[in-house]
Design a protein around this motif. Structure first.
Motif, PDB file in Angstrom:
ATOM      1  N   SER A   1       0.773  -1.257   0.142  1.00  0.00           N
ATOM      2  CA  SER A   1      -0.095   0.088   0.034  1.00  0.00           C
ATOM      3  C   SER A   1       0.816   1.277   0.133  1.00  0.00           C
ATOM      4  O   SER A   1       2.042   1.299   0.477  1.00  0.00           O
ATOM      5  CB  SER A   1      -0.970   0.176   1.137  1.00  0.00           C
ATOM      6  OG  SER A   1      -0.273   0.243   2.480  1.00  0.00           O
ATOM      7  N   ILE A   2       0.085   2.425  -0.407  1.00  0.00           N
ATOM      8  CA  ILE A   2       0.892   3.647  -0.309  1.00  0.00           C
ATOM      9  C   ILE A   2      -0.137   4.698   0.427  1.00  0.00           C
ATOM     10  O   ILE A   2      -1.396   4.321  -0.023  1.00  0.00           O
ATOM     11  CB  ILE A   2       1.070   4.078  -1.718  1.00  0.00           C
ATOM     12  CG1 ILE A   2       1.890   3.524  -2.671  1.00  0.00           C
ATOM     13  CG2 ILE A   2       1.554   5.599  -1.618  1.00  0.00           C
ATOM     14  CD1 ILE A   2       2.152   3.827  -3.991  1.00  0.00           C
ATOM     15  N   ALA A   3       0.330   5.133   1.322  1.00  0.00           N
ATOM     16  CA  ALA A   3      -0.555   6.264   2.255  1.00  0.00           C
ATOM     17  C   ALA A   3       0.184   7.464   2.325  1.00  0.00           C
ATOM     18  O   ALA A   3       1.438   7.697   2.398  1.00  0.00           O
ATOM     19  CB  ALA A   3      -0.816   5.800   3.488  1.00  0.00           C
ATOM     20  N   TYR A   4      -0.675   8.713   2.262  1.00  0.00           N
ATOM     21  CA  TYR A   4      -0.385  10.026   2.727  1.00  0.00           C
ATOM     22  C   TYR A   4      -0.886  10.480   3.835  1.00  0.00           C
ATOM     23  O   TYR A   4      -2.092  10.390   3.878  1.00  0.00           O
ATOM     24  CB  TYR A   4      -0.293  11.015   1.433  1.00  0.00           C
ATOM     25  CG  TYR A   4       0.141  12.278   1.584  1.00  0.00           C
ATOM     26  CD1 TYR A   4       1.668  12.344   1.571  1.00  0.00           C
ATOM     27  CD2 TYR A   4      -0.668  13.365   1.420  1.00  0.00           C
ATOM     28  CE1 TYR A   4       2.209  13.838   1.815  1.00  0.00           C
ATOM     29  CE2 TYR A   4      -0.098  14.545   1.667  1.00  0.00           C
ATOM     30  CZ  TYR A   4       1.196  14.798   1.684  1.00  0.00           C
ATOM     31  OH  TYR A   4       1.787  16.138   1.678  1.00  0.00           O
ATOM     32  N   SER A   5      -0.004  11.096   4.709  1.00  0.00           N
ATOM     33  CA  SER A   5      -0.726  11.977   5.973  1.00  0.00           C
ATOM     34  C   SER A   5       0.369  12.811   6.286  1.00  0.00           C
ATOM     35  O   SER A   5       1.597  12.469   6.665  1.00  0.00           O
ATOM     36  CB  SER A   5      -1.105  10.873   7.036  1.00  0.00           C
ATOM     37  OG  SER A   5      -1.865  11.475   8.012  1.00  0.00           O
ATOM     38  N   ASP A   6      -0.118  14.000   6.778  1.00  0.00           N
ATOM     39  CA  ASP A   6       0.806  15.228   7.484  1.00  0.00           C
ATOM     40  C   ASP A   6       1.959  15.081   6.758  1.00  0.00           C
ATOM     41  O   ASP A   6       2.880  15.169   7.512  1.00  0.00           O
ATOM     42  CB  ASP A   6       0.834  14.794   9.032  1.00  0.00           C
ATOM     43  CG  ASP A   6      -0.769  14.871   9.434  1.00  0.00           C
ATOM     44  OD1 ASP A   6      -1.426  15.723   9.117  1.00  0.00           O
ATOM     45  OD2 ASP A   6      -0.831  13.990  10.669  1.00  0.00           O
ATOM     46  N   LYS A   7       2.366  15.152   5.581  1.00  0.00           N
ATOM     47  CA  LYS A   7       3.540  15.442   4.816  1.00  0.00           C
ATOM     48  C   LYS A   7       4.493  14.254   4.771  1.00  0.00           C
ATOM     49  O   LYS A   7       5.604  14.389   4.523  1.00  0.00           O
ATOM     50  CB  LYS A   7       4.185  16.690   5.566  1.00  0.00           C
ATOM     51  CG  LYS A   7       3.690  18.044   5.417  1.00  0.00           C
ATOM     52  CD  LYS A   7       3.514  18.387   4.171  1.00  0.00           C
ATOM     53  CE  LYS A   7       2.796  19.988   4.244  1.00  0.00           C
ATOM     54  NZ  LYS A   7       2.467  20.393   2.825  1.00  0.00           N
ATOM     55  N   TYR A   8       3.925  12.947   4.991  1.00  0.00           N
ATOM     56  CA  TYR A   8       4.624  11.923   4.970  1.00  0.00           C
ATOM     57  C   TYR A   8       4.001  10.892   4.208  1.00  0.00           C
ATOM     58  O   TYR A   8       2.796  10.548   4.218  1.00  0.00           O
ATOM     59  CB  TYR A   8       4.567  11.191   6.373  1.00  0.00           C
ATOM     60  CG  TYR A   8       5.492  11.841   7.434  1.00  0.00           C
ATOM     61  CD1 TYR A   8       6.808  11.746   7.444  1.00  0.00           C
ATOM     62  CD2 TYR A   8       5.055  12.781   8.603  1.00  0.00           C
ATOM     63  CE1 TYR A   8       7.877  12.203   8.194  1.00  0.00           C
ATOM     64  CE2 TYR A   8       5.658  13.426   9.099  1.00  0.00           C
ATOM     65  CZ  TYR A   8       7.167  13.419   9.359  1.00  0.00           C
ATOM     66  OH  TYR A   8       7.781  13.797  10.111  1.00  0.00           O
ATOM     67  N   LEU A   9       4.644  10.414   3.131  1.00  0.00           N
ATOM     68  CA  LEU A   9       4.314   9.551   2.417  1.00  0.00           C
ATOM     69  C   LEU A   9       4.846   8.173   2.601  1.00  0.00           C
ATOM     70  O   LEU A   9       5.952   8.131   2.827  1.00  0.00           O
ATOM     71  CB  LEU A   9       4.792   9.856   0.780  1.00  0.00           C
ATOM     72  CG  LEU A   9       4.160   8.920  -0.357  1.00  0.00           C
ATOM     73  CD1 LEU A   9       2.779   8.893  -0.776  1.00  0.00           C
ATOM     74  CD2 LEU A   9       5.040   9.378  -1.675  1.00  0.00           C
ATOM     75  N   MET A  10       3.887   7.184   2.742  1.00  0.00           N
ATOM     76  CA  MET A  10       4.538   5.970   3.314  1.00  0.00           C
ATOM     77  C   MET A  10       4.129   4.731   2.304  1.00  0.00           C
ATOM     78  O   MET A  10       2.849   4.649   1.970  1.00  0.00           O
ATOM     79  CB  MET A  10       3.705   5.490   4.800  1.00  0.00           C
ATOM     80  CG  MET A  10       4.068   6.567   5.747  1.00  0.00           C
ATOM     81  SD  MET A  10       2.558   6.942   7.263  1.00  0.00           S
ATOM     82  CE  MET A  10       1.668   7.978   6.275  1.00  0.00           C
ATOM     83  N   PHE A  11       5.181   3.726   2.157  1.00  0.00           N
ATOM     84  CA  PHE A  11       4.997   2.683   1.237  1.00  0.00           C
ATOM     85  C   PHE A  11       5.166   1.584   2.118  1.00  0.00           C
ATOM     86  O   PHE A  11       6.243   1.392   2.726  1.00  0.00           O
ATOM     87  CB  PHE A  11       6.133   2.700   0.265  1.00  0.00           C
ATOM     88  CG  PHE A  11       6.165   3.837  -0.897  1.00  0.00           C
ATOM     89  CD1 PHE A  11       5.619   3.700  -1.853  1.00  0.00           C
ATOM     90  CD2 PHE A  11       6.804   4.962  -0.500  1.00  0.00           C
ATOM     91  CE1 PHE A  11       5.539   4.716  -3.067  1.00  0.00           C
ATOM     92  CE2 PHE A  11       7.025   5.982  -1.378  1.00  0.00           C
ATOM     93  CZ  PHE A  11       6.230   5.998  -2.444  1.00  0.00           C
ATOM     94  N   SER A  12       4.173   0.619   2.151  1.00  0.00           N
ATOM     95  CA  SER A  12       4.307  -0.647   2.839  1.00  0.00           C
ATOM     96  C   SER A  12       4.517  -1.857   1.947  1.00  0.00           C
ATOM     97  O   SER A  12       3.702  -1.858   1.011  1.00  0.00           O
ATOM     98  CB  SER A  12       3.036  -0.759   3.526  1.00  0.00           C
ATOM     99  OG  SER A  12       2.691   0.245   4.679  1.00  0.00           O
ATOM    100  N   PHE A  13       5.310  -2.378   2.588  1.00  0.00           N
ATOM    101  CA  PHE A  13       5.967  -3.730   1.711  1.00  0.00           C
ATOM    102  C   PHE A  13       5.634  -4.800   2.307  1.00  0.00           C
ATOM    103  O   PHE A  13       5.300  -4.998   3.806  1.00  0.00           O
ATOM    104  CB  PHE A  13       7.498  -3.723   1.206  1.00  0.00           C
ATOM    105  CG  PHE A  13       7.846  -2.477   0.479  1.00  0.00           C
ATOM    106  CD1 PHE A  13       7.688  -2.657  -0.889  1.00  0.00           C
ATOM    107  CD2 PHE A  13       8.354  -1.245   1.066  1.00  0.00           C
ATOM    108  CE1 PHE A  13       8.139  -1.463  -1.942  1.00  0.00           C
ATOM    109  CE2 PHE A  13       8.557  -0.354   0.194  1.00  0.00           C
ATOM    110  CZ  PHE A  13       8.705  -0.375  -1.127  1.00  0.00           C
TER     111      PHE A  13
END
Length: 152
Positions: free
Chosen positions: A102-114
């Motif tokens: 997944s890819i998520a974005y919150s409060d200036k943070y872009l997170m890639f989960s592997f």
């Protein structure tokens, strides 16, 4: 004409940009279960750009049928990157195959989960992400199973 041959001719390279949550949702669907290697990621600190090479699946033309699924190489580019934090990527080795969940974005943070609990977090000053197909599509050796009901 066989279904597989027809699907290759229906393929058109993707070139997408995400600048908000809605755009990012579409981009994330296109990259679902993409695979990459840790060594195919780089942060260009001077230009504040993060690049990742992925092999994505063509969910957009598959009709949720594994028989119609293709795999194509693409480049993901993230601009306005202030810092990069990884969890489990270094430990797994740069040659280790990663599957994007997944890819998520919150409060200036872009997170890639592997898979296997690995993650990558990019601190951004502004959201701007691009993906562009750069390779020719092939039929994948292994076909991931997509949850029914999810469509692009």
């Amino acid at each position: 004409m066989s279904n597989k041959k027809q699907n290759v001719t229906n393929y058109e390279p993707l070139k997408l940009r995400a600048e908000d949550d809605k755009d990012l949702g579409v981009l994330s669907e296109c990259l679902f279960e993409s695979v990459c290697l840790g060594k195919e990621m780089t942060f260009l600190k001077e230009s504040k750009t993060f690049l990742m090479c992925l092999d994505r699946f063509t969910w957009e033309i598959s009709g949720l049928s594994s028989e119609n699924l293709l795999q194509v190489q693409c480049i993901l580019q993230v601009d306005y990157v202030k810092s990069v934090l990884s969890d489990g990527l270094c430990r797994s080795g740069s040659g280790s195959l990663l599957s994007l969940i997944s890819i998520a974005y919150s409060d200036k943070y872009l997170m890639f989960s592997f898979d296997k609990g690995r993650a990558l977090t990019l601190e951004l000053s502004k959201l701007r992400v691009f993906i562009e197909d750069i390779g020719s599509p092939i039929f994948p050796a292994t076909v991931p199973s997509r949850k029914k009901g999810i469509s692009i």
